[in-house]
Design a protein around this motif. Sequence first.
Motif, PDB file in Angstrom:
ATOM      1  N   ILE A 232       0.896  -1.166  -0.107  1.00  0.00           N
ATOM      2  CA  ILE A 232       0.112   0.016   0.095  1.00  0.00           C
ATOM      3  C   ILE A 232       0.784   1.304  -0.136  1.00  0.00           C
ATOM      4  O   ILE A 232       0.701   2.170  -0.810  1.00  0.00           O
ATOM      5  CB  ILE A 232      -0.887  -0.297   1.328  1.00  0.00           C
ATOM      6  CG1 ILE A 232      -2.004  -1.091   1.077  1.00  0.00           C
ATOM      7  CG2 ILE A 232      -1.557   1.268   1.313  1.00  0.00           C
ATOM      8  CD1 ILE A 232      -2.811  -1.289   2.499  1.00  0.00           C
ATOM      9  N   ARG A 233       1.826   1.381   0.884  1.00  0.00           N
ATOM     10  CA  ARG A 233       2.626   2.434   0.994  1.00  0.00           C
ATOM     11  C   ARG A 233       3.579   2.554  -0.482  1.00  0.00           C
ATOM     12  O   ARG A 233       3.593   3.842  -0.863  1.00  0.00           O
ATOM     13  CB  ARG A 233       3.813   2.212   2.094  1.00  0.00           C
ATOM     14  CG  ARG A 233       3.008   2.070   3.570  1.00  0.00           C
ATOM     15  CD  ARG A 233       3.999   1.930   4.751  1.00  0.00           C
ATOM     16  NE  ARG A 233       4.809   3.072   5.030  1.00  0.00           N
ATOM     17  CZ  ARG A 233       5.648   3.132   5.801  1.00  0.00           C
ATOM     18  NH1 ARG A 233       5.914   1.998   6.637  1.00  0.00           N
ATOM     19  NH2 ARG A 233       6.266   4.368   5.981  1.00  0.00           N
ATOM     20  N   ARG A 234       4.166   1.405  -0.950  1.00  0.00           N
ATOM     21  CA  ARG A 234       4.938   1.539  -1.985  1.00  0.00           C
ATOM     22  C   ARG A 234       4.356   2.120  -3.237  1.00  0.00           C
ATOM     23  O   ARG A 234       4.679   3.138  -3.952  1.00  0.00           O
ATOM     24  CB  ARG A 234       5.755   0.497  -2.352  1.00  0.00           C
ATOM     25  CG  ARG A 234       6.735   0.177  -3.478  1.00  0.00           C
ATOM     26  CD  ARG A 234       7.129  -1.057  -3.795  1.00  0.00           C
ATOM     27  NE  ARG A 234       5.901  -1.724  -4.270  1.00  0.00           N
ATOM     28  CZ  ARG A 234       5.443  -1.618  -5.591  1.00  0.00           C
ATOM     29  NH1 ARG A 234       5.848  -0.723  -6.387  1.00  0.00           N
ATOM     30  NH2 ARG A 234       4.384  -2.444  -6.054  1.00  0.00           N
ATOM     31  N   THR A 235       2.978   1.375  -3.425  1.00  0.00           N
ATOM     32  CA  THR A 235       2.290   1.804  -4.514  1.00  0.00           C
ATOM     33  C   THR A 235       1.742   3.308  -4.614  1.00  0.00           C
ATOM     34  O   THR A 235       1.854   4.130  -5.602  1.00  0.00           O
ATOM     35  CB  THR A 235       1.037   0.970  -4.734  1.00  0.00           C
ATOM     36  OG1 THR A 235       1.457  -0.458  -4.805  1.00  0.00           O
ATOM     37  CG2 THR A 235       0.178   1.352  -5.824  1.00  0.00           C
ATOM     38  N   LEU A 236       1.266   3.712  -3.398  1.00  0.00           N
ATOM     39  CA  LEU A 236       0.765   5.037  -3.084  1.00  0.00           C
ATOM     40  C   LEU A 236       2.035   6.139  -3.677  1.00  0.00           C
ATOM     41  O   LEU A 236       1.873   7.289  -4.139  1.00  0.00           O
ATOM     42  CB  LEU A 236       0.174   5.318  -2.117  1.00  0.00           C
ATOM     43  CG  LEU A 236      -0.594   6.550  -1.523  1.00  0.00           C
ATOM     44  CD1 LEU A 236      -1.725   6.820  -2.556  1.00  0.00           C
ATOM     45  CD2 LEU A 236      -1.411   6.553  -0.373  1.00  0.00           C
ATOM     46  N   ARG A 237       2.996   6.024  -2.894  1.00  0.00           N
ATOM     47  CA  ARG A 237       3.999   6.850  -2.971  1.00  0.00           C
ATOM     48  C   ARG A 237       4.562   6.711  -4.303  1.00  0.00           C
ATOM     49  O   ARG A 237       5.121   7.972  -4.773  1.00  0.00           O
ATOM     50  CB  ARG A 237       5.353   6.317  -2.180  1.00  0.00           C
ATOM     51  CG  ARG A 237       6.481   7.232  -2.111  1.00  0.00           C
ATOM     52  CD  ARG A 237       7.663   6.891  -1.234  1.00  0.00           C
ATOM     53  NE  ARG A 237       7.280   6.958   0.233  1.00  0.00           N
ATOM     54  CZ  ARG A 237       8.002   6.954   1.185  1.00  0.00           C
ATOM     55  NH1 ARG A 237       9.216   6.714   1.134  1.00  0.00           N
ATOM     56  NH2 ARG A 237       7.438   6.904   2.305  1.00  0.00           N
ATOM     57  N   GLU A 238       4.750   5.659  -5.286  1.00  0.00           N
ATOM     58  CA  GLU A 238       4.949   5.946  -6.600  1.00  0.00           C
ATOM     59  C   GLU A 238       3.976   6.671  -7.298  1.00  0.00           C
ATOM     60  O   GLU A 238       4.266   7.473  -8.285  1.00  0.00           O
ATOM     61  CB  GLU A 238       5.115   4.587  -7.305  1.00  0.00           C
ATOM     62  CG  GLU A 238       6.529   3.581  -6.585  1.00  0.00           C
ATOM     63  CD  GLU A 238       6.289   2.344  -7.191  1.00  0.00           C
ATOM     64  OE1 GLU A 238       5.440   1.903  -7.823  1.00  0.00           O
ATOM     65  OE2 GLU A 238       7.533   1.307  -7.118  1.00  0.00           O
ATOM     66  N   LEU A 239       2.908   6.388  -7.270  1.00  0.00           N
ATOM     67  CA  LEU A 239       1.846   7.360  -7.949  1.00  0.00           C
ATOM     68  C   LEU A 239       1.924   8.728  -7.436  1.00  0.00           C
ATOM     69  O   LEU A 239       1.804   9.358  -8.450  1.00  0.00           O
ATOM     70  CB  LEU A 239       0.507   6.738  -7.394  1.00  0.00           C
ATOM     71  CG  LEU A 239      -0.860   7.469  -7.940  1.00  0.00           C
ATOM     72  CD1 LEU A 239      -0.744   7.528  -9.428  1.00  0.00           C
ATOM     73  CD2 LEU A 239      -2.023   6.970  -7.380  1.00  0.00           C
ATOM     74  N   LEU A 240       2.131   9.122  -6.165  1.00  0.00           N
ATOM     75  CA  LEU A 240       1.867  10.425  -5.660  1.00  0.00           C
ATOM     76  C   LEU A 240       3.170  11.254  -6.328  1.00  0.00           C
ATOM     77  O   LEU A 240       3.313  12.249  -6.514  1.00  0.00           O
ATOM     78  CB  LEU A 240       2.001  10.479  -4.239  1.00  0.00           C
ATOM     79  CG  LEU A 240       0.315  10.270  -3.717  1.00  0.00           C
ATOM     80  CD1 LEU A 240       0.507  10.290  -2.287  1.00  0.00           C
ATOM     81  CD2 LEU A 240      -0.534  11.001  -4.246  1.00  0.00           C
ATOM     82  N   LEU A 241       4.524  10.613  -6.414  1.00  0.00           N
ATOM     83  CA  LEU A 241       5.647  10.902  -7.072  1.00  0.00           C
ATOM     84  C   LEU A 241       5.494  11.561  -8.465  1.00  0.00           C
ATOM     85  O   LEU A 241       6.233  12.358  -8.799  1.00  0.00           O
ATOM     86  CB  LEU A 241       7.089   9.887  -6.722  1.00  0.00           C
ATOM     87  CG  LEU A 241       7.432   9.793  -5.372  1.00  0.00           C
ATOM     88  CD1 LEU A 241       8.452   8.843  -5.402  1.00  0.00           C
ATOM     89  CD2 LEU A 241       8.066  11.495  -4.835  1.00  0.00           C
TER      90      LEU A 241
END
Length: 397
Positions: free
Chosen positions: A12-21
Amino acid sequence: MDATFTAEQDEIRRTLRELLLKRCGPEEVRAAVRTADGYDPGLWETLAQQLGLPGLALPEAYGGVGCTTTELALAAEEMGRALAPSPLLATAVLGAPLVLGLGSAGQRAALLPRIASGELTAALVVPGAALTTALGLTGGNRGDWAGGGRAGGVQARQTDGGWRLYGEADQVLDGHSADLLVVAAHTGGFARSRTLFFLVRELVREGATRVRQTSLDETRSQSRIQLRHVEAELLGDGEDADVAGVLARVGDSAAAVLAAEAVGAADRVLERTVEYVKQREQFGRAIGSFQAVKHRLADLYVQVQGARSAAYYAAWATVEGQERVGGLALAQALEALRVCAAEAVQLHGGIGFTWEHEAHLYFKRAAGDELLFGPVHRLRAYAAQEARLFGGGEVAV
């Protein structure tokens, strides 16, 4: 408590961070807050339909993912890092849990799947600056915070055709763009005064006015809601629901999520500051090599890590049924964000004060959050009062 994250939580953290970046940099944030909604609808659609954020903590029976407050807090931490403007807080953290906790079976079945899919956004309407009191974070929520039958707040009157609401509320998070209003209203007169919640679904109807207000933190949209004899639907099956108890439980989980969000913002602004002091030179060397700067940054790092531990514990404690933990975690996180944002402005030197640099966005988020959800000393004072630390009684454990 097991402090190890599961593979699903890490994902959850990894996917969301990549999207927001990719889609929520400083320029994208500035552009989003200037739109009519105050956020990017395309990004919200992606967060809802591809990642399922609005329904992350909702039961699978209502179209949710079936996760807990912990997963929602981890998602909020990533949203806080990017200062991503979205209706996630108003909808998934404040509105949906109240519908789940107080709503009738029909109301839950009709509303929660639409919220989980991102089709429906919600806003919690409480009068003035009474949000933290209503949530049981800075005071007892069994009083007259909803208006008390006096001027201010929203009053509810029962008619032959149902209920009608009259009054107004300021500082409603995402109230100007929400599809559903969950309104706290005073009813019963002086003889049986009580606070109940009502649903206002069709916001284009006569008598309802919504105005987006200028706020210190542009990334956290606020609105003034005015209701003039507007038709409403009572939330729940009757008037005997434990409104204060449900609000307190929602407040505890909301505080844990808000604490994680503030930690994410504090962590990111500290990262940016460390990057900058490694590049900026004075007297022929990077200012990050000076011992005084190292000490300041070390103190910030310790404070952020302490706030992160408190936020994670609060999220875990909420899932485990422990109460009165979220307020203290929120106080620590808000303080960490305020200190980190202020130091970031100072250590960035002249550029830190400019409109073009993103440091001011984090500083405004820190100041705005403390105005909305604090102040820190009140959060701590009420937690101490509830624990009877200074009342001469036995300390609660």
